[in-house]
Every structure is written in C-alpha cells, then in structure tokens.
Design a protein around this motif. Structure first.
Motif, short mmCIF file in Angstrom:
data_model
loop_
_atom_site.label_atom_id
_atom_site.label_comp_id
_atom_site.label_asym_id
_atom_site.label_seq_id
_atom_site.Cartn_x
_atom_site.Cartn_y
_atom_site.Cartn_z
N TYR A 167 0.85 -1.18 0.00
CA TYR A 167 0.00 0.00 0.00
C TYR A 167 0.89 1.23 0.00
CZ TYR A 167 -3.61 -3.20 1.69
OH TYR A 167 -4.49 -4.24 1.83
N GLU A 168 0.49 2.24 -0.76
CA GLU A 168 1.12 3.55 -0.66
C GLU A 168 0.05 4.50 -0.15
OE1 GLU A 168 2.85 4.34 -4.50
OE2 GLU A 168 4.60 3.11 -4.01
N LEU A 169 0.45 5.36 0.78
CA LEU A 169 -0.50 6.22 1.47
C LEU A 169 0.06 7.64 1.54
CD1 LEU A 169 -0.19 3.35 3.54
CD2 LEU A 169 -2.56 4.10 3.42
N ALA A 170 -0.84 8.60 1.60
CA ALA A 170 -0.43 9.99 1.72
C ALA A 170 -1.43 10.73 2.60
CB ALA A 170 -0.33 10.66 0.36
N VAL A 171 -0.93 11.64 3.39
CA VAL A 171 -1.78 12.45 4.28
C VAL A 171 -1.86 13.85 3.70
CG1 VAL A 171 -2.05 13.38 6.60
CG2 VAL A 171 -1.13 11.07 6.28
N PHE A 172 -3.10 14.32 3.55
CA PHE A 172 -3.37 15.65 3.00
C PHE A 172 -4.14 16.47 4.02
CE2 PHE A 172 -3.18 12.64 -0.48
CZ PHE A 172 -2.32 13.26 -1.37
N ARG A 173 -3.70 17.70 4.25
CA ARG A 173 -4.49 18.62 5.06
C ARG A 173 -5.65 19.12 4.22
NH1 ARG A 173 0.77 21.54 7.32
NH2 ARG A 173 0.86 21.99 5.12
N GLU A 174 -6.72 19.48 4.90
CA GLU A 174 -7.93 19.95 4.21
C GLU A 174 -7.59 21.04 3.20
OE1 GLU A 174 -12.38 21.02 5.58
OE2 GLU A 174 -10.80 22.05 6.68
N ASP A 175 -8.15 20.90 2.02
CA ASP A 175 -8.00 21.88 0.95
C ASP A 175 -6.58 22.02 0.41
OD1 ASP A 175 -10.75 22.41 1.11
OD2 ASP A 175 -10.43 23.96 2.62
N GLU A 176 -5.68 21.11 0.75
CA GLU A 176 -4.34 21.14 0.18
C GLU A 176 -4.19 19.96 -0.77
OE1 GLU A 176 -1.20 21.52 3.05
OE2 GLU A 176 -2.05 23.35 3.87
N ASP A 177 -3.60 20.22 -1.92
CA ASP A 177 -3.47 19.19 -2.94
C ASP A 177 -2.20 18.37 -2.79
OD1 ASP A 177 -4.44 17.93 -5.38
OD2 ASP A 177 -2.70 18.86 -6.34
N THR A 178 -1.22 18.86 -2.05
CA THR A 178 0.06 18.19 -1.92
C THR A 178 0.16 17.52 -0.55
OG1 THR A 178 1.05 19.84 -3.36
CG2 THR A 178 2.56 18.51 -2.06
N ALA A 179 0.68 16.30 -0.53
CA ALA A 179 0.79 15.54 0.71
C ALA A 179 1.71 16.21 1.72
CB ALA A 179 1.32 14.14 0.41
N CYS A 180 1.30 16.18 2.98
CA CYS A 180 2.19 16.65 4.05
C CYS A 180 3.04 15.49 4.58
CB CYS A 180 1.43 17.35 5.16
SG CYS A 180 0.24 16.37 6.06
N ALA A 181 2.60 14.25 4.29
CA ALA A 181 3.38 13.05 4.62
C ALA A 181 2.93 11.94 3.67
CB ALA A 181 3.15 12.63 6.06
N GLN A 182 3.83 11.05 3.38
CA GLN A 182 3.42 9.88 2.60
C GLN A 182 4.29 8.70 2.98
OE1 GLN A 182 3.77 11.89 -1.15
NE2 GLN A 182 5.67 10.84 -1.68
N GLY A 183 3.71 7.54 2.84
CA GLY A 183 4.43 6.35 3.26
C GLY A 183 3.91 5.11 2.58
N HIS A 184 4.30 3.99 3.13
CA HIS A 184 3.88 2.70 2.59
C HIS A 184 3.84 1.68 3.71
CE1 HIS A 184 8.20 1.91 2.84
NE2 HIS A 184 7.87 0.64 2.86
N PHE A 185 3.11 0.62 3.48
CA PHE A 185 3.29 -0.59 4.26
C PHE A 185 2.91 -1.79 3.44
CE2 PHE A 185 -0.95 0.55 6.06
CZ PHE A 185 -1.62 -0.66 5.99
N VAL A 186 3.48 -2.91 3.83
CA VAL A 186 3.25 -4.17 3.13
C VAL A 186 2.52 -5.10 4.08
CG1 VAL A 186 4.35 -6.18 2.04
CG2 VAL A 186 5.34 -3.88 1.73
N HIS A 187 1.39 -5.62 3.61
CA HIS A 187 0.67 -6.68 4.30
C HIS A 187 1.04 -8.00 3.65
CE1 HIS A 187 -3.22 -4.61 6.03
NE2 HIS A 187 -2.32 -4.81 6.96
N VAL A 188 1.38 -8.99 4.44
CA VAL A 188 1.44 -10.37 3.98
C VAL A 188 0.22 -11.05 4.57
CG1 VAL A 188 2.66 -12.58 4.10
CG2 VAL A 188 3.94 -10.46 3.71
#
Length: 147
Positions: free
Chosen positions: A98-119
């Motif tokens: 999974y790739e994930l990103a955190v966006f503040r309200e009304d902002e188009d660019t991520a303030c943080a992004q990450g990943h995790f792998v589920h097995v």
C-alpha cells in the motif's frame, strides 16, 4: 538517497477522511510521527472492511504488516482535518504494498506519505496464503495508475 517528492491527491483512488484528535499532538505542537502509522492502518482497514473484504474477528485470512515507512514534508496539527490517500502499488500472490499519503484539508500536496506491506496469512497457522478472490477484487480497485 534521493528524497521523494510529495504526491498530489489525484494520485490516490481512495481518500479516507481523518480528523486529528487532541491526543495526536505531541509536546512540539504537531501530530506525532507514530500517529501517521495509525492513520495509515485505519484508512486501509476501514476501506477493506467497508467493502466486505476484511473480517478481523472471524476471517480465515489476516494481513500482517511486515514493512512500513513514512516521509514527512510539512506538519499537521490538531484541529486539522486530514484525508489519507490509499492506493495499491503492488498486488502479489499473498502480499500487498500500500502507498499512502496524508493531506491537510483543501491542500493538494501531501504533508506526509508512506507505505506498508501486508502479507496475508492463514489465521490459524500464520503461514502465507493466497489472497482470497473477494479481497483481490477490492484491492484491484485501488491499484496505482502505471503512468
């Protein structure tokens, strides 16, 4: 090592609304880094449960996190209203990245992004097992655009 660039909202097929809580802030006045992992976990599992692909109490197959990471670009703080973008970067036989990103309200660019792998493993034996077809179908809807 090259620092990644922040992604835009449009790069994520699902956005999970995530309000910050008073307890999310640390003594430095911003959301503590470990809290982002809880946001990621909640966004993915809420999506899966909401689409009937996750039964955490009775499902024969469970997803275990085996890898995770996060890059921070800008702080978030209570009372920010956030959205967590979710996409699938790799869909394997028994694993998902999974790739994930955190966006503040009304902002188009991520303030943080990450990943995790589920097995995905058998609940009883904890041995890797192929993804059930219903789970695979739900995850295919989250696959990242290869462009």
């Amino acid at each position: 090592m090259t620092r990644p660039t922040a992604h835009a909202r449009a790069a994520y097929p699902h956005l999970h609304p995530t309000p910050t809580r008073w307890a999310d802030n640390d003594m430095y006045g911003h959301v503590n880094n470990v809290t982002y992992y809880a946001y990621f976990d909640t966004a993915v599992n809420s999506y899966l449960a909401g689409h009937g692909a996750l039964d955490p109490q009775r499902g024969a197959v469970i997803g275990l996190v085996v890898e995770t990471g996060c890059v921070f670009f800008a702080p978030a703080a209570f009372p920010d209203r956030l959205a967590v973008g979710v996409r699938v970067a790799h869909l394997g036989r028994s694993s998902v990245r999974y790739e994930l990103a955190v966006f503040r309200e009304d902002e188009d660019t991520a303030c943080a992004q990450g990943h995790f792998v589920h097995v995905y493993v058998d609940r009883g034996s904890r041995r890797p097992t192929p993804l059930p077809e219903d789970l695979r179908r739900v995850l295919e809807d989250l696959q990242a655009d290869p462009a």
